[in-house]
Write an enzyme that holds these catalytic residues in place. Structure first.
Site, PDB file in Angstrom:
ATOM      1  N   HIS A 252       0.847  -1.189   0.000  1.00  0.00           N
ATOM      2  CA  HIS A 252       0.000   0.000   0.000  1.00  0.00           C
ATOM      3  C   HIS A 252       0.883   1.239   0.000  1.00  0.00           C
ATOM      4  O   HIS A 252       1.860   1.316   0.737  1.00  0.00           O
ATOM      5  CB  HIS A 252      -0.894   0.015   1.252  1.00  0.00           C
ATOM      6  CG  HIS A 252      -1.796   1.205   1.303  1.00  0.00           C
ATOM      7  ND1 HIS A 252      -3.018   1.229   0.671  1.00  0.00           N
ATOM      8  CD2 HIS A 252      -1.639   2.411   1.885  1.00  0.00           C
ATOM      9  CE1 HIS A 252      -3.572   2.410   0.864  1.00  0.00           C
ATOM     10  NE2 HIS A 252      -2.761   3.152   1.599  1.00  0.00           N
TER      11      HIS A 252
ATOM     12  N   SER B 221      -7.118   4.814   9.413  1.00  0.00           N
ATOM     13  CA  SER B 221      -7.881   4.754   8.158  1.00  0.00           C
ATOM     14  C   SER B 221      -7.228   3.779   7.180  1.00  0.00           C
ATOM     15  O   SER B 221      -7.888   2.889   6.621  1.00  0.00           O
ATOM     16  CB  SER B 221      -7.941   6.172   7.581  1.00  0.00           C
ATOM     17  OG  SER B 221      -8.258   6.170   6.220  1.00  0.00           O
TER      18      SER B 221
ATOM     19  N   ARG C 210     -13.688  14.071   7.472  1.00  0.00           N
ATOM     20  CA  ARG C 210     -12.347  14.658   7.696  1.00  0.00           C
ATOM     21  C   ARG C 210     -11.984  15.595   6.548  1.00  0.00           C
ATOM     22  O   ARG C 210     -11.382  16.648   6.757  1.00  0.00           O
ATOM     23  CB  ARG C 210     -11.297  13.539   7.800  1.00  0.00           C
ATOM     24  CG  ARG C 210     -11.346  12.796   9.128  1.00  0.00           C
ATOM     25  CD  ARG C 210     -10.533  11.531   9.060  1.00  0.00           C
ATOM     26  NE  ARG C 210      -9.135  11.790   8.747  1.00  0.00           N
ATOM     27  CZ  ARG C 210      -8.318  10.918   8.161  1.00  0.00           C
ATOM     28  NH1 ARG C 210      -8.750   9.728   7.804  1.00  0.00           N
ATOM     29  NH2 ARG C 210      -7.078  11.240   7.936  1.00  0.00           N
TER      30      ARG C 210
ATOM     31  N   LYS D  51      -8.458  -0.582   6.366  1.00  0.00           N
ATOM     32  CA  LYS D  51      -8.725  -1.145   5.037  1.00  0.00           C
ATOM     33  C   LYS D  51      -7.769  -2.304   4.739  1.00  0.00           C
ATOM     34  O   LYS D  51      -8.162  -3.302   4.147  1.00  0.00           O
ATOM     35  CB  LYS D  51      -8.599  -0.048   3.973  1.00  0.00           C
ATOM     36  CG  LYS D  51      -9.803   0.913   4.038  1.00  0.00           C
ATOM     37  CD  LYS D  51      -9.673   2.061   3.082  1.00  0.00           C
ATOM     38  CE  LYS D  51      -8.631   3.039   3.511  1.00  0.00           C
ATOM     39  NZ  LYS D  51      -8.824   4.424   3.237  1.00  0.00           N
TER      40      LYS D  51
ATOM     41  N   ASP E  14     -14.727   3.916   7.848  1.00  0.00           N
ATOM     42  CA  ASP E  14     -13.646   4.782   7.355  1.00  0.00           C
ATOM     43  C   ASP E  14     -14.159   5.677   6.237  1.00  0.00           C
ATOM     44  O   ASP E  14     -13.787   6.855   6.158  1.00  0.00           O
ATOM     45  CB  ASP E  14     -12.465   3.939   6.847  1.00  0.00           C
ATOM     46  CG  ASP E  14     -11.422   4.827   6.182  1.00  0.00           C
ATOM     47  OD1 ASP E  14     -10.843   5.659   6.898  1.00  0.00           O
ATOM     48  OD2 ASP E  14     -11.229   4.726   4.964  1.00  0.00           O
TER      49      ASP E  14
HETATM   50  N1  URA Z   1      -5.274   7.404   2.745  1.00  0.00           N
HETATM   51  C1  URA Z   1      -6.273   6.844   3.462  1.00  0.00           C
HETATM   52  O1  URA Z   1      -6.818   5.807   3.099  1.00  0.00           O
HETATM   53  N2  URA Z   1      -6.655   7.473   4.590  1.00  0.00           N
HETATM   54  C2  URA Z   1      -6.086   8.589   5.039  1.00  0.00           C
HETATM   55  O2  URA Z   1      -6.477   9.080   6.078  1.00  0.00           O
HETATM   56  C3  URA Z   1      -5.058   9.186   4.273  1.00  0.00           C
HETATM   57  C4  URA Z   1      -4.652   8.548   3.125  1.00  0.00           C
END
Ligand code: URA
Length: 438
Positions: free
Chosen positions: A83, A186, A171, A190, A164
């Site tokens: 990621h 966050s 946010r 995932k 999220d």
């Molecule tokens: N990518 C994400 O998935 N969440 C964040 O808060 C920032 C970048």
């Protein structure tokens, strides 16, 4: 009975929330029973007061379990994921996943990726520049492709970590994105929901990243590694430079072409070095052998053509035409191309990389709002990057787009993003540090 008012007040005073309170908060966000104004107030309290590690672990776990959790047991062997925290010209997933699958170590890559938003690109949009590729697939088809080819990259379904999704949207409009506990939870919610046991994170820092400094990036990297390890996964994080765009191409089909060039062993040195490090770390984290051996195994896949073949196999299995991998002239060309020339001589001393990403979006490569249709052929090829010497009249970049107005705007933004000077700037490392779990 728990009341959201009391929880906000508790966090506002800097106190630690209990596990029960955090789970109450996440469940109320998911089912919509907590109104947006109270969720936003809590986010702002967290922004200013921070969270302890136990609070962050609970928040991440609650978000990861707020929707579907992938069960990858239908896929044979060990599953590794990667990621990136997001950048400009970051096409590494299209190179790294085939390298890992081609290394012949029994490690599969079952990856869920996002679309681009704002100044950063997304792997799903890039893949869709090959006609026919289906990035939304049912689980059984996804598993079947991974079992047959060793890799598959699909779009993240909205049913993963829905808490999220809601928190991120709030946010975004309450100036609470740039908060390390919230970013870490966050991303990791995932990743945990996506199911792989071995995770390599590319934490980007610099002008084209969310996190601008190495110090902050290290904090984020350590926290994400701790979250993953606490949840029983093996995690490594590389802190890497995003002060200049990665490689030369920014924009969807342009980046796929650059990824194919890299898989053919003709890639930009920086891009090849970073992809090799990410792929080697995926093997190393999954226990394949010592780091040198892992690095050698993934490097070999660029020389023997096996990684390129893996990408073609995956594209074919996902409904696309694999011929694009062997003949990149098949990619649709943009209607207009324009060159940006230097007005003076000297060195490129800085590139405002976020601005380059925004210029590519204006040309049509990205979205200003969710669900906007993108132009896969639009984008920028940078011929000069930070540290390069330029003479008056040298071509700095070629821009690809669909209208003269967009070309004009992109050109102005891009020229404004480049700073020139008389002396070359100090060279920065590409990989600052690797953070591993215990
Ligand atoms: N990518 C994400 O998935 N969440 C964040 O808060 C920032 C970048």
């Amino acid at each position: 009975m728990l009341r959201m008012y009391d929880l906000i007040e508790k966090k506002e005073r800097g106190k630690e929330l209990s596990e029960e309170e955090i789970r109450f908060f996440v469940s109320g966000v998911t089912d919509g029973s907590i109104p947006d104004y109270q969720v936003s107030a809590m986010l702002m309290a967290i922004f200013f007061r921070g969270m302890s590690n136990p609070e962050i672990f609970t928040l991440t776990d609650a978000m990861a379990h707020s929707g579907d959790v992938a069960d990858l047991s239908g896929i044979r062997g060990r599953k590794a994921d990667k990621h990136s925290t997001g950048g400009v010209g970051d096409k590494t997933s299209l190179i790294v996943a085939p390298m890992v699958a081609a290394a012949g170590c029994g490690i599969s890559v079952a990856k869920m990726s996002g679309r681009g938003l704002g100044h950063t690109g997304g792997t799903v949009d890039k893949l869709e520049s090959i006609p026919g590729v289906q990035t939304s697939l049912p689980a059984d088809k996804f598993f079947d492709i991974v079992n047959r080819t060793g890799l598959c990259i699909i779009g993240q379904s909205g049913s993963f970590a829905p808490a999220d999704k809601k928190l991120y949207a709030l946010r975004d409009v309450t100036a609470t994105v740039n908060c390390i506990p919230l970013i870490a939870s966050s991303i990791m919610a995932k990743k945990l929901a996506a199911g792989s046991d071995y995770i390599v994170l590319d934490v980007k820092c610099g002008s084209g990243a969310f996190i601008k400094t190495e110090k902050e990036a290290e904090k984020l990297a350590k926290l994400m590694v701790d979250i993953g390890e606490n949840a029983g996964r093996k995690v490594a994080a590389l802190i890497t430079d995003m002060d200049v765009p990665l490689g030369h191409a920014v924009g969807n089909s342009l980046e796929v072409i650059e990824a194919i060039e890299t898989l053919s062993g003709r890639g930009d040195e920086d891009l090849t070095v970073l992809c090799t490090a990410l792929a080697a770390n995926m093997l190393y984290t999954a226990g394949v052998g010592d780091y040198g051996e892992c690095e050698q195994r993934v490097s070999e896949t660029l020389k023997n053509g096996l990684a390129k073949k893996k990408l073609a196999d995956m594209i074919e299995a996902m409904g696309g035409d694999p011929a694009y991998v062997y003949d990149t002239s098949l990619f649709r060309e943009s209607r207009i191309s324009a060159v940006l020339a230097s007005e003076g001589s000297g060195y490129v001393t800085r590139i405002d990389t976020e601005e380059v990403g925004k210029a590519a979006a204006v040309l049509g490569a990205g979205r200003a709002v969710k669900d906007q249709k993108i132009d896969h052929s639009a984008g920028i090829i940078l011929h000069k990057k930070t540290g390069d010497k330029v003479k008056e009249g040298d071509v700095l970049a070629t821009l690809f787009t669909s209208t003269v107005e967009k070309a004009q705007s992109g050109m102005e933004m891009l020229y404004g993003a480049v700073t020139f000077g008389d002396k070359p700037p100090k060279k920065k490392p590409l990989i600052y540090k690797t953070v591993r779990g215990i």
